[in-house]
Scaffold this motif. Structure first.
Motif, short mmCIF file in Angstrom:
data_model
loop_
_atom_site.label_atom_id
_atom_site.label_comp_id
_atom_site.label_asym_id
_atom_site.label_seq_id
_atom_site.Cartn_x
_atom_site.Cartn_y
_atom_site.Cartn_z
N HIS A 84 0.77 -1.41 -0.18
CA HIS A 84 -0.35 -0.30 0.22
C HIS A 84 0.92 1.37 0.19
O HIS A 84 1.59 1.35 1.30
CB HIS A 84 -0.99 -0.23 1.23
N PRO A 85 1.25 1.59 -0.66
CA PRO A 85 2.59 2.46 -1.41
C PRO A 85 2.13 3.77 -1.02
O PRO A 85 3.05 4.66 -0.79
CB PRO A 85 2.86 2.69 -2.50
N VAL A 86 0.84 3.76 -0.43
CA VAL A 86 0.69 5.71 0.02
C VAL A 86 1.23 5.85 1.71
O VAL A 86 0.53 6.60 2.37
CB VAL A 86 -0.26 6.17 -1.05
N PHE A 87 1.34 4.77 1.66
CA PHE A 87 1.36 4.53 3.79
C PHE A 87 3.16 4.33 3.26
O PHE A 87 3.72 3.12 3.85
CB PHE A 87 1.19 3.52 4.58
N LEU A 88 3.28 4.99 3.87
CA LEU A 88 5.23 5.39 4.25
C LEU A 88 5.63 6.36 5.49
O LEU A 88 5.37 6.69 5.62
CB LEU A 88 5.57 6.34 3.07
N ALA A 89 6.76 5.98 5.45
CA ALA A 89 7.90 7.10 6.19
C ALA A 89 8.82 6.37 5.88
O ALA A 89 9.78 5.92 5.09
CB ALA A 89 8.31 5.86 7.65
N LEU A 90 9.81 7.83 5.13
CA LEU A 90 10.52 7.68 4.80
C LEU A 90 11.57 8.84 4.91
O LEU A 90 11.18 9.90 5.68
CB LEU A 90 10.62 7.82 3.38
N LYS A 91 12.67 8.61 3.87
CA LYS A 91 14.19 9.91 4.32
C LYS A 91 14.02 10.85 3.06
O LYS A 91 13.53 10.57 2.76
CB LYS A 91 15.31 9.22 4.61
N THR A 92 13.88 12.31 4.56
CA THR A 92 14.04 13.89 3.43
C THR A 92 14.47 13.58 2.22
O THR A 92 14.76 14.22 1.98
CB THR A 92 13.77 14.62 4.39
N ASP A 93 15.71 12.88 2.49
CA ASP A 93 16.94 13.44 1.57
C ASP A 93 16.56 12.13 0.52
O ASP A 93 17.43 12.85 -0.71
CB ASP A 93 18.16 12.87 2.60
N LEU A 94 15.94 12.01 0.15
CA LEU A 94 15.20 11.66 -1.07
C LEU A 94 14.40 12.29 -1.87
O LEU A 94 14.48 11.82 -2.96
CB LEU A 94 14.59 9.97 -0.81
N GLN A 95 14.88 13.22 -1.32
CA GLN A 95 13.80 14.19 -2.95
C GLN A 95 14.40 14.90 -3.53
O GLN A 95 13.82 14.56 -4.94
CB GLN A 95 14.22 16.07 -1.64
N GLY A 96 15.86 14.78 -3.70
CA GLY A 96 16.37 15.20 -5.29
C GLY A 96 15.94 13.32 -5.91
O GLY A 96 15.88 13.81 -7.54
N SER A 97 16.21 12.82 -5.68
CA SER A 97 15.48 11.35 -6.25
C SER A 97 13.99 11.67 -6.55
O SER A 97 14.01 11.00 -8.19
CB SER A 97 16.01 10.03 -5.56
N LEU A 98 13.80 12.04 -5.64
CA LEU A 98 12.08 12.14 -6.14
C LEU A 98 12.01 12.73 -7.35
O LEU A 98 11.04 12.85 -8.19
CB LEU A 98 10.84 12.01 -5.13
N LYS A 99 12.47 14.03 -6.97
CA LYS A 99 11.83 15.51 -7.92
C LYS A 99 12.57 14.76 -9.34
O LYS A 99 12.01 15.39 -10.32
CB LYS A 99 13.42 16.33 -7.37
N GLN A 100 13.61 14.05 -10.11
CA GLN A 100 13.95 13.52 -10.94
C GLN A 100 13.40 12.51 -11.75
O GLN A 100 12.91 12.40 -12.47
CB GLN A 100 15.23 12.98 -10.52
N TYR A 101 12.86 11.92 -10.48
CA TYR A 101 12.05 11.07 -10.84
C TYR A 101 10.42 11.39 -11.44
O TYR A 101 10.44 11.47 -12.79
CB TYR A 101 11.54 9.87 -9.84
N LEU A 102 9.82 11.90 -10.34
CA LEU A 102 9.01 12.78 -11.55
C LEU A 102 8.99 13.81 -12.69
O LEU A 102 8.63 14.00 -13.84
CB LEU A 102 8.35 13.80 -10.49
N GLN A 103 10.30 14.26 -12.74
CA GLN A 103 10.43 15.30 -13.96
C GLN A 103 10.68 14.46 -15.29
O GLN A 103 10.62 14.79 -16.16
CB GLN A 103 11.76 15.73 -13.86
N GLN A 104 11.38 13.15 -15.08
CA GLN A 104 11.36 11.67 -16.13
C GLN A 104 10.09 12.06 -16.90
O GLN A 104 9.75 10.68 -17.89
CB GLN A 104 12.20 10.70 -15.78
N GLY A 105 8.82 11.99 -16.32
CA GLY A 105 7.35 11.63 -16.64
C GLY A 105 6.46 10.60 -15.86
O GLY A 105 6.27 10.41 -16.00
N GLU A 106 7.64 10.69 -14.55
CA GLU A 106 7.70 9.42 -13.81
C GLU A 106 6.54 9.05 -13.18
O GLU A 106 6.36 10.70 -12.96
CB GLU A 106 8.75 8.30 -13.30
N ARG A 107 5.42 8.56 -13.03
CA ARG A 107 4.50 8.07 -11.80
C ARG A 107 4.17 7.71 -11.09
O ARG A 107 3.90 7.74 -9.79
CB ARG A 107 3.26 8.46 -12.39
N LYS A 108 4.51 5.67 -11.22
CA LYS A 108 4.67 5.14 -10.63
C LYS A 108 5.31 5.06 -9.64
O LYS A 108 6.27 4.65 -9.61
CB LYS A 108 4.61 3.17 -11.73
N ILE A 109 4.26 5.06 -7.80
CA ILE A 109 5.00 5.27 -7.09
C ILE A 109 6.13 3.42 -6.32
O ILE A 109 7.22 3.73 -6.54
CB ILE A 109 3.70 4.72 -5.88
#
Ligand SMILES: Nc1nc2c(ncn2[C@@H]2O[C@H](COP(=O)(O)OP(=O)(O)OP(=O)(O)O)[C@@H](O)[C@H]2O)c(=O)[nH]1
Ligand SMILES: [Mg+2]
Length: 197
Positions: A133-158
């Protein structure tokens, strides 16, 4: 970023197409706005709480927490809300929950936090014995760069983004019901009826 601090975001930024685009966080479940259950579950666990919403901002502000919107207006999915939160929080860990799962309690979210910390993982994600259930998460905020890049690539799948990182799955197979989420008005009615029995 402050070490050991935990921030939380309740995701209410979707369009609720299956609910005729009503605002899912604001529909009433047992006489309270649906988002209020997620807020109550999260509040005792976090140093900072945010609501992520893209419409009806004034109404969401009345819950008393900052309301942040996605950085794009294209409704890029739940990860867009996670990124919006990562960009503003001052915490090492971000707890994420959707606005439409009113059976969720603090103890479940605490398990996500604890198991991530115990394994020193990047991400802890909920698992019901059959699926994530991928909208129930605890995660490190230093993943911000990785997430930003992922979304900028047009990816959406969690799931695909989660799997790029060191992830622990937290087993809630004893209580699979807690993930019951409400997507339609008939599901809303059915769960209310069931809970009143
Ligand atoms: N910030 C943000 N959150 C979203 C977006 N899409 C979905 N969510 C949130 O992700 C969670 C799970 O999404 P869904 O159950 O599919 O909700 P939804 O997309 O509003 O509903 P449908 O349009 O019927 O799919 C909910 O808490 C939504 O508010 C989005 O584009 N941006
Ligand atoms: Mg959706």
């Amino acid at each position: 970023m402050t070490k050991n601090k935990v921030a939380g975001v309740v995701l209410a930024g979707g369009l609720a197409r299956r609910m005729q685009q009503q605002d899912k966080g604001l529909v009433l479940f047992k006489n309270r706005e649906m988002i209020s259950y997620a807020i109550a579950a999260m509040q005792p666990l976090v140093d900072q709480l945010l609501i992520n919403a893209n419409r009806n901002i004034d109404q969401y502000q009345q819950f008393g927490f900052p309301v942040i919107s996605d950085q794009t207006d294209s409704f890029d999915g739940p990860l867009a809300g996670v990124l919006a939160a990562m960009e503003v929080v001052d915490a090492e860990i971000l707890l994420v929950t959707p606005c439409d799962s009113p059976l969720l309690e603090s103890k479940h979210l605490l398990q996500l936090l604890n198991e991530r910390a115990a394994k020193q993982a990047d991400i802890a994600v909920a698992f019901d014995g059959e699926r994530l259930h991928p909208v129930f998460l605890a995660l490190k905020t230093d993943l911000q760069g990785s997430l930003k890049q992922y979304l900028q690539q047009g990816e959406r799948k969690i799931d695909r983004w989660l799997k790029q990182h060191q992830m622990v799955t937290v087993d809630f197979s004893q209580e699979p019901d807690l993930f019951l989420n409400i997507n339609t008005l008939s599901e809303l009615q059915a769960l209310q009826d069931r809970e009143h029995e």
